[in-house]
Design a protein around this motif. Structure first.
Motif, PDB file in Angstrom:
ATOM      1  N   ALA A 123       0.840  -1.191   0.000  1.00  0.00           N
ATOM      2  CA  ALA A 123       0.000   0.000   0.000  1.00  0.00           C
ATOM      3  C   ALA A 123       0.877   1.243   0.000  1.00  0.00           C
ATOM      4  CB  ALA A 123      -0.916  -0.009   1.222  1.00  0.00           C
ATOM      5  N   VAL A 124       0.557   2.208  -0.856  1.00  0.00           N
ATOM      6  CA  VAL A 124       1.256   3.485  -0.930  1.00  0.00           C
ATOM      7  C   VAL A 124       0.344   4.553  -0.344  1.00  0.00           C
ATOM      8  CG1 VAL A 124       2.381   5.161  -2.435  1.00  0.00           C
ATOM      9  CG2 VAL A 124       2.415   2.735  -3.044  1.00  0.00           C
ATOM     10  N   LYS A 125       0.799   5.195   0.744  1.00  0.00           N
ATOM     11  CA  LYS A 125      -0.005   6.240   1.379  1.00  0.00           C
ATOM     12  C   LYS A 125       0.414   7.598   0.824  1.00  0.00           C
ATOM     13  CE  LYS A 125      -1.967   7.485   5.849  1.00  0.00           C
ATOM     14  NZ  LYS A 125      -1.948   7.211   7.308  1.00  0.00           N
ATOM     15  N   CYS A 126      -0.507   8.297   0.193  1.00  0.00           N
ATOM     16  CA  CYS A 126      -0.234   9.590  -0.442  1.00  0.00           C
ATOM     17  C   CYS A 126      -0.777  10.722   0.430  1.00  0.00           C
ATOM     18  CB  CYS A 126      -0.877   9.647  -1.827  1.00  0.00           C
ATOM     19  SG  CYS A 126      -0.260   8.395  -2.983  1.00  0.00           S
ATOM     20  N   HIS A 127      -0.063  11.857   0.445  1.00  0.00           N
ATOM     21  CA  HIS A 127      -0.443  13.002   1.283  1.00  0.00           C
ATOM     22  C   HIS A 127      -0.697  14.232   0.417  1.00  0.00           C
ATOM     23  CE1 HIS A 127       0.912  11.003   5.089  1.00  0.00           C
ATOM     24  NE2 HIS A 127       1.654  10.338   4.223  1.00  0.00           N
ATOM     25  N   TYR A 128      -1.603  15.094   0.877  1.00  0.00           N
ATOM     26  CA  TYR A 128      -1.865  16.377   0.224  1.00  0.00           C
ATOM     27  C   TYR A 128      -2.400  17.347   1.271  1.00  0.00           C
ATOM     28  CZ  TYR A 128      -6.719  14.711   0.219  1.00  0.00           C
ATOM     29  OH  TYR A 128      -7.943  14.222   0.590  1.00  0.00           O
ATOM     30  N   ASN A 129      -2.478  18.616   0.896  1.00  0.00           N
ATOM     31  CA  ASN A 129      -2.973  19.637   1.825  1.00  0.00           C
ATOM     32  C   ASN A 129      -4.494  19.488   1.975  1.00  0.00           C
ATOM     33  OD1 ASN A 129      -3.647  21.869   3.297  1.00  0.00           O
ATOM     34  ND2 ASN A 129      -2.640  23.352   1.956  1.00  0.00           N
ATOM     35  N   PRO A 130      -4.974  19.143   3.183  1.00  0.00           N
ATOM     36  CA  PRO A 130      -6.415  18.922   3.350  1.00  0.00           C
ATOM     37  C   PRO A 130      -7.258  20.180   3.131  1.00  0.00           C
ATOM     38  CG  PRO A 130      -5.296  18.906   5.470  1.00  0.00           C
ATOM     39  CD  PRO A 130      -4.230  18.908   4.432  1.00  0.00           C
ATOM     40  N   LYS A 131      -6.623  21.356   3.145  1.00  0.00           N
ATOM     41  CA  LYS A 131      -7.362  22.608   2.945  1.00  0.00           C
ATOM     42  C   LYS A 131      -7.567  22.922   1.466  1.00  0.00           C
ATOM     43  CE  LYS A 131      -5.562  24.621   7.234  1.00  0.00           C
ATOM     44  NZ  LYS A 131      -4.775  25.721   7.843  1.00  0.00           N
ATOM     45  N   GLY A 132      -6.858  22.207   0.598  1.00  0.00           N
ATOM     46  CA  GLY A 132      -6.960  22.479  -0.834  1.00  0.00           C
ATOM     47  C   GLY A 132      -8.207  21.876  -1.460  1.00  0.00           C
ATOM     48  N   ASN A 133      -8.576  22.412  -2.620  1.00  0.00           N
ATOM     49  CA  ASN A 133      -9.727  21.911  -3.360  1.00  0.00           C
ATOM     50  C   ASN A 133      -9.211  21.213  -4.625  1.00  0.00           C
ATOM     51  OD1 ASN A 133     -12.297  21.411  -4.301  1.00  0.00           O
ATOM     52  ND2 ASN A 133     -12.532  23.449  -5.212  1.00  0.00           N
ATOM     53  N   TYR A 134      -8.931  19.929  -4.497  1.00  0.00           N
ATOM     54  CA  TYR A 134      -8.270  19.215  -5.585  1.00  0.00           C
ATOM     55  C   TYR A 134      -9.274  18.519  -6.492  1.00  0.00           C
ATOM     56  CZ  TYR A 134      -4.231  20.119  -2.684  1.00  0.00           C
ATOM     57  OH  TYR A 134      -3.269  20.746  -1.947  1.00  0.00           O
ATOM     58  N   GLU A 135      -9.120  18.777  -7.771  1.00  0.00           N
ATOM     59  CA  GLU A 135     -10.045  18.211  -8.754  1.00  0.00           C
ATOM     60  C   GLU A 135      -9.633  16.795  -9.157  1.00  0.00           C
ATOM     61  OE1 GLU A 135      -8.470  20.080 -12.870  1.00  0.00           O
ATOM     62  OE2 GLU A 135      -8.822  21.525 -11.248  1.00  0.00           O
ATOM     63  N   LYS A 136      -8.390  16.416  -8.837  1.00  0.00           N
ATOM     64  CA  LYS A 136      -7.926  15.105  -9.271  1.00  0.00           C
ATOM     65  C   LYS A 136      -6.825  14.600  -8.333  1.00  0.00           C
ATOM     66  CE  LYS A 136      -6.145  12.783 -13.433  1.00  0.00           C
ATOM     67  NZ  LYS A 136      -5.694  12.996 -14.818  1.00  0.00           N
TER      68      LYS A 136
END
Length: 491
Positions: free
Chosen positions: A243-256
């Motif tokens: 399993a690969v755990k990916c991270h991003y800014n939870p405050k962002g509005n990501y379309e993809k």
């Protein structure tokens, strides 16, 4: 082009009567924010004479046609020269400090009769261990020319990556040049940012030395970072899963949100949150879970193959900005090593070497599989060429044994008991002989002696008899020879 924490373009071109704008970039820290900023020109005698500085000084020859604007919150100061003259051509310094010999970066200004000046430099900031997106301006609308990204230095622009597949060693697995859009624009994505990535760059199409369709970019990597350190490598085994755990800014509005496979400055999409799955990965990959609150999603890969080894990118897209991170997958070709049944070989270690050879094994772990390693006695032992493979002979000084994986586990238990037995046997034999000599004055062979001496005579350290057959504990037969001596034959 970095001189300590200050950098800027090395070359400026302007035309007579026109203007040029130069930006100097510095690290945002209290000392740099409040110190003097200056712009000076080097004369023939090597001295750099101040043209303008933030103390309010401006040279007489440049009054009314030069300005300096400092923006400490952005870590930049901008120098603009107007009404250019041919005599303005020369070498300049933009710097920080009380003298013109402190922190600085040099550049050459060329004033021509007719020249097109480059546009303003774009400032891009990123966090340590984070990622940045650089949007390169429209250029080759046909997409026939290669795209490149290079870093400006003292001797020119050093190539970092291009769409021919070249990637500099320090950028392996962490830079991606996107396909060109219909407008001719493209993006440069860089992740796992390092302090040394700060500097002045150029992106463009066509030849590296060309001047068309190029954008100047100043990249600043902040020393302090809110991003945690994450593992850069994952291990899997052929046929297994991970399993690969990916991270991003939870405050962002990501379309993809997606996972792609990186190779030679490009990244092939494998799976995304909209349901897309690459043809060659169908049934083997999926986005298993997503946690919007913590800004994570997990990609599961199954039925791993050897060819799956390589770099992978997690990505989250928000308009023109993409936040990415990279991880390298290592595939172990086999889960464990199996030993074929080996032919037993006769080895001859000494007692001390045998004890040392079977010391406590060390434990090592590879991807959850634990195995024990110990010293192999066979590597330091010698073969007995005259003995049969089944022969087992013992004496107080030496032990001959068969070397096999099964017996090596029993030896640490059997060996001490065997040594003790030998010692007791020798002691009993010696006491028996002394007693007989006292009673009769000579050695005698009687039936009672057989019962009193159950130990084999081949354990005697003085006279060792060669074994004629393979030992067997089932049958022992006494064979008389001459008076006072007996030989034991095992069958």
């Amino acid at each position: 082009p970095v001189s300590s924490a200050l950098y800027g373009s090395r070359f400026l071109t302007g035309e007579v009567g026109g203007s040029v704008t130069h930006q100097c970039f510095y690290s945002i820290m209290p000392a740099n924010k409040h110190d003097r900023k200056y712009w000076c020109k080097i004369a023939g005698n090597g001295v750099c004479y101040t043209v303008i500085s933030t103390t309010g000084y401006t040279s007489k020859d440049h009054v009314g046609r030069v300005s300096l604007e400092d923006t400490p919150e952005n870590g930049t100061f901008t120098v603009t020269m107007t009404e250019l003259k041919k005599s303005d051509t020369g070498t300049y310094r933009c710097g920080i400090g009380t003298t013109n010999r402190d922190l600085y970066v040099s550049l050459n200004l060329t004033v021509l009769a007719d020249a097109g000046a480059l546009g303003p430099t774009e400032l891009v900031r990123g966090e340590l261990r984070g990622s940045v997106t650089v949007l390169c301006p429209p250029g080759d609308t046909q997409g026939s020319k290669k795209r490149f990204w290079c870093k400006l230095g003292r001797t020119g622009c050093t190539l970092i990556a291009n769409t021919d597949g070249y990637v500099a060693k320090s950028y392996q697995g962490r830079i991606f040049i996107t396909p060109q859009e219909s407008s001719g624009a493209f993006k440069i994505l860089i992740n796992d940012l390092k302090k040394e990535d700060s500097g002045l760059y150029r992106c463009g199409t066509g030849r590296l030395s060309g001047q068309d369709s190029q954008q100047m970019v100043a990249l600043q990597v902040t020393a302090a970072s809110t991003l945690p350190k994450r593992p850069k490598f994952l291990s899997g085994t052929v046929g297994g899963s991970l399993a690969v755990k990916c991270h991003y800014n939870p405050k962002g509005n990501y379309e993809k949100k997606y996972l792609c496979r990186w190779k030679e400055a490009s990244c092939s999409l494998l799976v995304d949150a909209d349901g897309f799955v690459h043809e060659s990965y169908k049934g083997r990959i999926q986005i298993a879970s997503s946690d919007q609150e913590n800004g994570t999603y997990t990609v599961v890969m199954r039925h791993l193959r050897e060819e799956d080894e390589g770099w992978y990118w997690c990505g989250a897209k928000d308009g023109h900005t993409e936040h990415t991170s990279s991880v390298k997958l290592r595939i172990q070709k086999e889960t464990c090593s199996s030993q074929d049944q080996e032919t037993s070989t006769l080895v001859k270690p000494t007692l001390s070497s045998s004890l040392a050879a079977y010391s406590t094994p060390t434990q090592r772990s590879i991807t959850g599989l634990t195995y024990a390693t110990g010293t192999v006695t066979g590597s330091t032992s010698t073969l007995l060429p005259a003995a049969n493979p089944g022969t087992f002979v013992t004496s107080p000084a030496e032990i001959y044994h068969e070397s096999s994986s099964g017996e090596s586990r029993l030896l640490p238990v059997v060996l001490p008991a065997l040594i003790l037995l030998i010692f007791i046997a020798i002691t009993i034999l010696a006491l028996t002989k002394i007693k007989l000599q006292k009673e009769t004055g000579e050695e005698r062979s009687t039936a009672g002696n057989v019962a009193a001496a159950p130990i084999r005579s081949d354990l005697n350290p003085v006279k060792e008899q060669r074994m004629e057959e393979t030992p067997s504990p089932e049958k022992v037969q006494e064979c008389r020879t001459d008076p006072g001596k007996r030989r034991w034959v095992f069958s």
